[in-house]
Design a protein around this motif. Structure first.
Motif, short mmCIF file in Angstrom:
data_model
loop_
_atom_site.label_atom_id
_atom_site.label_comp_id
_atom_site.label_asym_id
_atom_site.label_seq_id
_atom_site.Cartn_x
_atom_site.Cartn_y
_atom_site.Cartn_z
N ALA A 64 89.42 24.10 97.39
CA ALA A 64 88.64 24.30 98.39
C ALA A 64 87.04 23.44 97.62
O ALA A 64 86.58 22.34 98.22
N PHE A 65 87.04 24.35 96.63
CA PHE A 65 86.18 23.55 95.36
C PHE A 65 86.09 21.37 95.17
O PHE A 65 85.83 20.71 95.40
N LEU A 66 87.35 21.37 94.81
CA LEU A 66 87.48 20.18 94.35
C LEU A 66 87.69 19.08 95.99
O LEU A 66 86.99 18.28 96.13
N LYS A 67 87.82 19.93 97.03
CA LYS A 67 87.37 19.41 98.25
C LYS A 67 86.12 18.47 98.69
O LYS A 67 85.64 17.53 99.30
N SER A 68 85.03 19.81 97.98
CA SER A 68 83.69 19.81 98.52
C SER A 68 83.14 18.74 97.89
O SER A 68 82.12 18.15 97.86
N GLU A 69 84.45 18.31 96.62
CA GLU A 69 83.10 17.15 95.37
C GLU A 69 84.57 15.74 95.46
O GLU A 69 84.21 14.89 94.91
N TYR A 70 85.30 16.09 96.53
CA TYR A 70 86.03 14.43 97.44
C TYR A 70 86.80 14.18 96.04
O TYR A 70 87.55 13.51 95.72
N SER A 71 87.67 15.59 95.50
CA SER A 71 88.42 14.84 94.36
C SER A 71 89.22 16.23 93.98
O SER A 71 90.23 16.36 93.47
N GLU A 72 89.84 16.42 94.86
CA GLU A 72 91.44 17.18 95.40
C GLU A 72 92.30 16.65 94.80
O GLU A 72 93.14 16.77 94.46
N GLU A 73 93.24 14.68 94.78
CA GLU A 73 94.10 13.89 94.00
C GLU A 73 94.02 14.59 93.11
O GLU A 73 95.78 14.98 92.58
N ASN A 74 93.54 15.20 91.82
CA ASN A 74 93.87 16.28 91.06
C ASN A 74 95.06 17.31 91.07
O ASN A 74 96.02 17.43 90.56
N ILE A 75 94.24 18.14 91.31
CA ILE A 75 95.27 19.19 92.07
C ILE A 75 96.18 19.50 92.97
O ILE A 75 96.55 19.96 92.97
N GLU A 76 95.99 18.46 93.50
CA GLU A 76 97.15 18.06 95.11
C GLU A 76 98.10 17.98 94.01
O GLU A 76 99.97 17.74 93.80
N PHE A 77 98.35 16.52 92.59
CA PHE A 77 99.03 16.13 91.35
C PHE A 77 99.78 16.98 90.99
O PHE A 77 101.30 16.80 91.07
N TRP A 78 99.38 18.07 90.42
CA TRP A 78 99.39 18.85 89.21
C TRP A 78 100.88 19.64 90.32
O TRP A 78 101.69 19.64 89.72
N VAL A 79 99.84 19.96 91.59
CA VAL A 79 100.87 20.93 92.78
C VAL A 79 102.14 19.97 92.80
O VAL A 79 103.41 21.26 92.37
N SER A 80 102.11 19.04 92.96
CA SER A 80 102.98 17.97 93.46
C SER A 80 103.83 18.07 92.36
O SER A 80 105.55 18.23 92.33
N CYS A 81 103.68 18.18 91.33
CA CYS A 81 104.82 18.08 90.15
C CYS A 81 104.91 19.24 89.72
O CYS A 81 106.35 19.52 89.27
N GLU A 82 104.83 20.04 89.69
CA GLU A 82 104.88 21.69 89.40
C GLU A 82 106.02 21.68 90.64
O GLU A 82 107.25 22.70 90.85
N ASP A 83 105.96 21.70 91.82
CA ASP A 83 107.17 21.99 93.35
C ASP A 83 108.34 20.65 92.93
O ASP A 83 109.21 21.48 92.62
N TYR A 84 107.88 19.45 92.46
CA TYR A 84 109.41 18.89 91.32
C TYR A 84 110.01 19.35 90.53
O TYR A 84 110.95 18.93 91.17
N LYS A 85 109.59 20.46 89.79
CA LYS A 85 109.76 20.27 88.75
C LYS A 85 111.04 21.62 89.12
O LYS A 85 111.90 22.67 88.47
N LYS A 86 111.04 21.87 90.10
CA LYS A 86 111.78 23.20 91.23
C LYS A 86 112.26 22.16 91.82
O LYS A 86 112.98 23.37 92.49
N THR A 87 112.95 21.03 91.92
CA THR A 87 114.26 20.77 92.48
C THR A 87 115.62 21.28 92.28
O THR A 87 115.24 20.65 90.84
#
Length: 195
Positions: A64-87
């Protein structure tokens, strides 16, 4: 829009101690008291970015904080990578890797993350024959970037400070009850912004 956000925040602040929030499926759920964030847990988030993002509520607050700064792509990328590693299925690796690459790493990416050219090139090469670890270096770089930059700002922001009661605050039972309710409302508020 800002007007919608203000209206939603006002509505949430008027709510009682019910701590309802909207899930991503759009249905209303009540947060069981066991899932509420304790002050001890919130304070642990200040120890490391790892503590923060490995806790569901901490991740939601940081997002929510990153969204307020318009920079949520970093945490979204990190979460996507975590999800990817569980494939588990090797057949799903290539399409998932391509999706992450197209969304975050490609120079035409819609949510391009800030990677140096060497890491970007290495990751591009890894995606050609994807493995579970093909995004590890890029994910590590983005984690370090968040740790040195946005995480420090998060700890000074209302998104974090409103969840932590002032240290050594002495209050009567009525004040403590109000403070406790405010913290719970704030937890609901942050979670609902991310839903």
């Amino acid at each position: 829009s800002a007007k919608d956000m203000k209206h939603r925040l006002g509505f949430l602040l008027q709510k009682s101690d019910s701590c309802d929030y909207s899930s991503s499926q759009g249905k209303k759920e009540k947060i069981p008291s066991s899932q509420r964030v304790s002050q001890e847990e919130v304070r642990k988030w200040a120890d490391s970015l790892e503590n923060l993002i490995h806790h569901d509520r901490g991740l939601a607050a940081f997002r929510a904080f990153l969204k307020s700064e318009y920079s949520e792509e970093n945490i979204e990328f990190w979460v996507s990578c975590e999800d990817y590693k569980k494939t588990k299925s090797p057949a799903k690796l290539s399409p998932k890797a391509r999706k992450i690459y197209d969304e975050f790493i490609s120079v035409q990416a819609t949510k391009e993350v800030n990677l140096d050219s060497c890491t970007r090139e290495k990751t591009s090469h890894n995606v050609l024959e994807p493995t579970l670890s093909c995004f590890d270096e890029a994910q590590r770089k983005i984690f370090t970037l968040m740790e040195k930059d946005s995480y420090r700002r998060f700890l000074k922001s209302p998104y974090y400070l409103d969840l932590v009661s002032p240290p050594g605050a002495s209050c009567g039972p009525e004040d403590c009850k109000r403070s406790h309710t405010r913290t719970l409302d704030c937890n609901s508020n942050i979670i609902s912004q991310c839903a």
